[in-house]
Design a protein around this motif. Structure first.
Motif, PDB file in Angstrom:
ATOM      1  N   PRO A  74      54.174  34.000  44.838  1.00 43.10           N
ATOM      2  CA  PRO A  74      54.474  35.118  43.937  1.00 43.10           C
ATOM      3  C   PRO A  74      55.027  34.631  42.601  1.00 43.10           C
ATOM      4  O   PRO A  74      55.867  33.733  42.548  1.00 43.10           O
ATOM      5  CB  PRO A  74      55.527  35.922  44.703  1.00 43.10           C
ATOM      6  N   SER A  75      54.542  35.229  41.530  1.00 40.51           N
ATOM      7  CA  SER A  75      55.041  34.948  40.189  1.00 40.51           C
ATOM      8  C   SER A  75      55.538  36.255  39.575  1.00 40.51           C
ATOM      9  O   SER A  75      54.773  37.216  39.450  1.00 40.51           O
ATOM     10  CB  SER A  75      53.925  34.350  39.323  1.00 40.51           C
ATOM     11  N   MET A  76      56.814  36.296  39.217  1.00 45.75           N
ATOM     12  CA  MET A  76      57.417  37.504  38.648  1.00 45.75           C
ATOM     13  C   MET A  76      57.058  37.561  37.162  1.00 45.75           C
ATOM     14  O   MET A  76      57.794  37.105  36.301  1.00 45.75           O
ATOM     15  CB  MET A  76      58.919  37.485  38.893  1.00 45.75           C
ATOM     16  N   VAL A  77      55.915  38.182  36.883  1.00 48.86           N
ATOM     17  CA  VAL A  77      55.322  38.126  35.546  1.00 48.86           C
ATOM     18  C   VAL A  77      56.065  39.002  34.551  1.00 48.86           C
ATOM     19  O   VAL A  77      56.461  38.548  33.473  1.00 48.86           O
ATOM     20  CB  VAL A  77      53.831  38.516  35.603  1.00 48.86           C
ATOM     21  N   ALA A  78      56.239  40.287  34.879  1.00 46.90           N
ATOM     22  CA  ALA A  78      56.839  41.195  33.897  1.00 46.90           C
ATOM     23  C   ALA A  78      57.417  42.425  34.571  1.00 46.90           C
ATOM     24  O   ALA A  78      56.921  42.878  35.606  1.00 46.90           O
ATOM     25  CB  ALA A  78      55.802  41.612  32.849  1.00 46.90           C
ATOM     26  N   VAL A  79      58.449  42.979  33.949  1.00 45.44           N
ATOM     27  CA  VAL A  79      59.040  44.247  34.375  1.00 45.44           C
ATOM     28  C   VAL A  79      58.831  45.251  33.255  1.00 45.44           C
ATOM     29  O   VAL A  79      58.902  44.901  32.069  1.00 45.44           O
ATOM     30  CB  VAL A  79      60.549  44.083  34.697  1.00 45.44           C
TER      31      VAL A  79
ATOM     32  N   PRO B 127      47.322  29.500  45.657  1.00 42.77           N
ATOM     33  CA  PRO B 127      47.101  30.225  44.403  1.00 42.77           C
ATOM     34  C   PRO B 127      48.291  31.115  44.072  1.00 42.77           C
ATOM     35  O   PRO B 127      49.036  31.558  44.947  1.00 42.77           O
ATOM     36  CB  PRO B 127      45.855  31.067  44.715  1.00 42.77           C
ATOM     37  N   VAL B 128      48.477  31.373  42.784  1.00 45.00           N
ATOM     38  CA  VAL B 128      49.571  32.221  42.297  1.00 45.00           C
ATOM     39  C   VAL B 128      49.095  33.667  42.269  1.00 45.00           C
ATOM     40  O   VAL B 128      47.945  33.954  41.908  1.00 45.00           O
ATOM     41  CB  VAL B 128      50.021  31.775  40.894  1.00 45.00           C
ATOM     42  N   ILE B 129      49.972  34.602  42.648  1.00 45.21           N
ATOM     43  CA  ILE B 129      49.679  36.020  42.505  1.00 45.21           C
ATOM     44  C   ILE B 129      50.774  36.648  41.662  1.00 45.21           C
ATOM     45  O   ILE B 129      51.966  36.478  41.927  1.00 45.21           O
ATOM     46  CB  ILE B 129      49.554  36.719  43.885  1.00 45.21           C
ATOM     47  N   GLY B 130      50.368  37.305  40.575  1.00 41.84           N
ATOM     48  CA  GLY B 130      51.318  37.829  39.608  1.00 41.84           C
ATOM     49  C   GLY B 130      51.804  39.223  39.961  1.00 41.84           C
ATOM     50  O   GLY B 130      51.017  40.086  40.361  1.00 41.84           O
ATOM     51  N   ILE B 131      53.107  39.440  39.791  1.00 42.02           N
ATOM     52  CA  ILE B 131      53.730  40.716  40.109  1.00 42.02           C
ATOM     53  C   ILE B 131      54.171  41.407  38.828  1.00 42.02           C
ATOM     54  O   ILE B 131      54.767  40.784  37.947  1.00 42.02           O
ATOM     55  CB  ILE B 131      54.984  40.536  41.001  1.00 42.02           C
ATOM     56  N   GLY B 132      53.905  42.698  38.726  1.00 41.71           N
ATOM     57  CA  GLY B 132      54.428  43.527  37.652  1.00 41.71           C
ATOM     58  C   GLY B 132      55.277  44.629  38.258  1.00 41.71           C
ATOM     59  O   GLY B 132      54.806  45.371  39.130  1.00 41.71           O
TER      60      GLY B 132
ATOM     61  N   ARG C 278      46.997  43.439  31.903  1.00 34.70           N
ATOM     62  CA  ARG C 278      47.281  42.010  31.955  1.00 34.70           C
ATOM     63  C   ARG C 278      46.515  41.330  33.090  1.00 34.70           C
ATOM     64  O   ARG C 278      46.592  41.742  34.247  1.00 34.70           O
ATOM     65  CB  ARG C 278      48.787  41.783  32.132  1.00 34.70           C
ATOM     66  N   ASP C 279      45.813  40.259  32.751  1.00 36.51           N
ATOM     67  CA  ASP C 279      45.059  39.509  33.748  1.00 36.51           C
ATOM     68  C   ASP C 279      45.974  38.706  34.672  1.00 36.51           C
ATOM     69  O   ASP C 279      45.545  38.300  35.758  1.00 36.51           O
ATOM     70  CB  ASP C 279      44.071  38.561  33.064  1.00 36.51           C
ATOM     71  N   ASP C 280      47.224  38.464  34.227  1.00 33.25           N
ATOM     72  CA  ASP C 280      48.136  37.674  35.059  1.00 33.25           C
ATOM     73  C   ASP C 280      48.950  38.543  36.021  1.00 33.25           C
ATOM     74  O   ASP C 280      49.816  38.044  36.729  1.00 33.25           O
ATOM     75  CB  ASP C 280      49.087  36.840  34.191  1.00 33.25           C
ATOM     76  N   VAL C 281      48.663  39.847  36.069  1.00 30.56           N
ATOM     77  CA  VAL C 281      49.309  40.764  37.029  1.00 30.56           C
ATOM     78  C   VAL C 281      48.274  41.228  38.032  1.00 30.56           C
ATOM     79  O   VAL C 281      47.277  41.855  37.664  1.00 30.56           O
ATOM     80  CB  VAL C 281      49.950  41.973  36.317  1.00 30.56           C
ATOM     81  N   GLN C 282      48.496  40.925  39.299  1.00 28.98           N
ATOM     82  CA  GLN C 282      47.588  41.377  40.364  1.00 28.98           C
ATOM     83  C   GLN C 282      48.215  42.457  41.254  1.00 28.98           C
ATOM     84  O   GLN C 282      47.516  43.208  41.919  1.00 28.98           O
ATOM     85  CB  GLN C 282      47.175  40.193  41.253  1.00 28.98           C
ATOM     86  N   ILE C 283      49.549  42.509  41.296  1.00 30.25           N
ATOM     87  CA  ILE C 283      50.260  43.509  42.110  1.00 30.25           C
ATOM     88  C   ILE C 283      51.167  44.320  41.205  1.00 30.25           C
ATOM     89  O   ILE C 283      51.935  43.763  40.413  1.00 30.25           O
ATOM     90  CB  ILE C 283      51.110  42.839  43.211  1.00 30.25           C
ATOM     91  N   VAL C 284      51.103  45.644  41.334  1.00 31.90           N
ATOM     92  CA  VAL C 284      52.022  46.526  40.621  1.00 31.90           C
ATOM     93  C   VAL C 284      52.987  47.126  41.639  1.00 31.90           C
ATOM     94  O   VAL C 284      52.578  47.769  42.608  1.00 31.90           O
ATOM     95  CB  VAL C 284      51.268  47.644  39.873  1.00 31.90           C
ATOM     96  N   ASP C 285      54.267  46.880  41.418  1.00 29.28           N
ATOM     97  CA  ASP C 285      55.339  47.328  42.313  1.00 29.28           C
ATOM     98  C   ASP C 285      56.052  48.498  41.644  1.00 29.28           C
ATOM     99  O   ASP C 285      56.687  48.337  40.599  1.00 29.28           O
ATOM    100  CB  ASP C 285      56.300  46.151  42.547  1.00 29.28           C
ATOM    101  N   ILE C 286      55.949  49.693  42.242  1.00 33.35           N
ATOM    102  CA  ILE C 286      56.442  50.922  41.613  1.00 33.35           C
ATOM    103  C   ILE C 286      57.815  51.296  42.171  1.00 33.35           C
ATOM    104  O   ILE C 286      57.946  51.667  43.342  1.00 33.35           O
ATOM    105  CB  ILE C 286      55.455  52.076  41.837  1.00 33.35           C
ATOM    106  N   CYS C 287      58.838  51.213  41.319  1.00 34.75           N
ATOM    107  CA  CYS C 287      60.214  51.523  41.714  1.00 34.75           C
ATOM    108  C   CYS C 287      60.813  52.588  40.805  1.00 34.75           C
ATOM    109  O   CYS C 287      62.006  52.536  40.472  1.00 34.75           O
ATOM    110  CB  CYS C 287      61.074  50.263  41.676  1.00 34.75           C
ATOM    111  N   THR C 288      60.005  53.531  40.393  1.00 32.52           N
ATOM    112  CA  THR C 288      60.436  54.597  39.497  1.00 32.52           C
ATOM    113  C   THR C 288      60.795  55.851  40.287  1.00 32.52           C
ATOM    114  O   THR C 288      60.528  55.926  41.494  1.00 32.52           O
ATOM    115  CB  THR C 288      59.303  54.945  38.519  1.00 32.52           C
ATOM    116  N   PRO C 289      61.392  56.871  39.634  1.00 33.43           N
ATOM    117  CA  PRO C 289      61.573  58.166  40.308  1.00 33.43           C
ATOM    118  C   PRO C 289      60.241  58.740  40.771  1.00 33.43           C
ATOM    119  O   PRO C 289      59.173  58.412  40.229  1.00 33.43           O
ATOM    120  CB  PRO C 289      62.221  59.032  39.218  1.00 33.43           C
ATOM    121  N   GLY C 290      60.303  59.608  41.774  1.00 31.57           N
ATOM    122  CA  GLY C 290      59.091  60.110  42.419  1.00 31.57           C
ATOM    123  C   GLY C 290      58.148  60.880  41.537  1.00 31.57           C
ATOM    124  O   GLY C 290      56.950  60.972  41.837  1.00 31.57           O
ATOM    125  N   ASP C 291      58.640  61.437  40.421  1.00 29.31           N
ATOM    126  CA  ASP C 291      57.768  62.253  39.586  1.00 29.31           C
ATOM    127  C   ASP C 291      56.723  61.434  38.828  1.00 29.31           C
ATOM    128  O   ASP C 291      55.797  62.001  38.245  1.00 29.31           O
ATOM    129  CB  ASP C 291      58.585  63.094  38.604  1.00 29.31           C
TER     130      ASP C 291
END
Length: 227
Positions: free
Chosen positions: A36-41, A3-8, A71-84
């Motif tokens: 893994p599917s790189m859905v959106a940034v 199965p595909v798992i979508g990444i945001g 989004r239903d096609d995003v299952q994982i949210v990857d947080i790469c922002t500043p700490g605030d």
């Protein structure tokens, strides 16, 4: 077929580029249960985010990270922002049922970290996973050192000395990026780099930090503004 798992991905600068490379490559190196599917940034500038999506390999771009939660096609949210912004994004993503990967340091304050931990615990009861990006745990030498300790090969651990060899901000002409601004980076270099040192020390020894004593100094007191 797996199965595909979508990444945001939220954030496309230094760590966003590193995470993008990881998502592009991980399936070629490891036997994963999902593809893994790189859905959106997501980023604030429509033009810059679209350019980052094309360059880094993301299928789409969003100018509001909250759109990733809808989004239903995003299952994982990857947080790469500043700490605030870590706490706001992570807590909302977990509440929305998204698995979360958050860069370190986890938060800028103890209160934020406690709120994130509570949200992660509640989400875990619903089968939603979360983790912090302490990547040095995966270094083979670190894993070997941990095994030495677990097997008693080093005897009783009484002292740990850690040194982080990174000097890219030593240059006084290096601009005043967000990592050097207290309102965005919290404890600054101490938290940014010290988070790795503390985690690796605890990971290897199996012990937990119970107290802190420190002397700090800011060596470069004035920097040029970032372009």
């Amino acid at each position: 077929m797996r199965p595909v798992i979508g990444i945001g991905l939220v954030g496309y600068a230094f760590m966003g580029r590193a995470h993008s490379q990881a998502w592009r490559s991980v399936d070629a190196f490891f036997d994963l249960p999902f593809r893994p599917s790189m859905v959106a940034v997501a980023g604030r500038s429509a033009e810059a985010t679209a350019q980052a999506a094309e360059k880094l390999g993301w299928a789409g771009a969003e100018t509001d990270w909250k759109r990733l939660l809808d989004r239903d096609d995003v299952q994982i949210v990857d947080i790469c922002t500043p700490g605030d912004s870590h706490a706001e994004i992570a807590v909302a993503a977990l509440a929305a049922g998204k698995h979360v990967i958050c860069e370190k340091p986890l938060a800028n304050t103890v209160a934020e970290a406690e709120a994130m931990a509570a949200a992660a615990k509640e989400a875990a009861a619903r089968g939603v996973r979360s983790m912090v990006g302490f990547n040095y745990r995966r270094v083979p030498a670190v894993a070997l050192a941990r095994r030495f300790v677990e097997e008693g090969m080093l005897g009783e651990i009484r002292h740990v000395r850690a040194q982080y060899l990174q000097d890219w901000i030593v240059d006084p002409e290096f601009p005043l990026v967000w990592r050097l601004q207290k309102d965005k980076a919290g404890s600054g270099a101490l938290g940014d780099i010290g988070a790795h040192i503390i985690d690796v020390a605890e990971f290897i020894t199996g012990e937990r930090l119970t107290g802190v004593a420190a002397l700090t100094e800011t060596f470069v007191k004035e920097r040029p503004l970032a372009a």
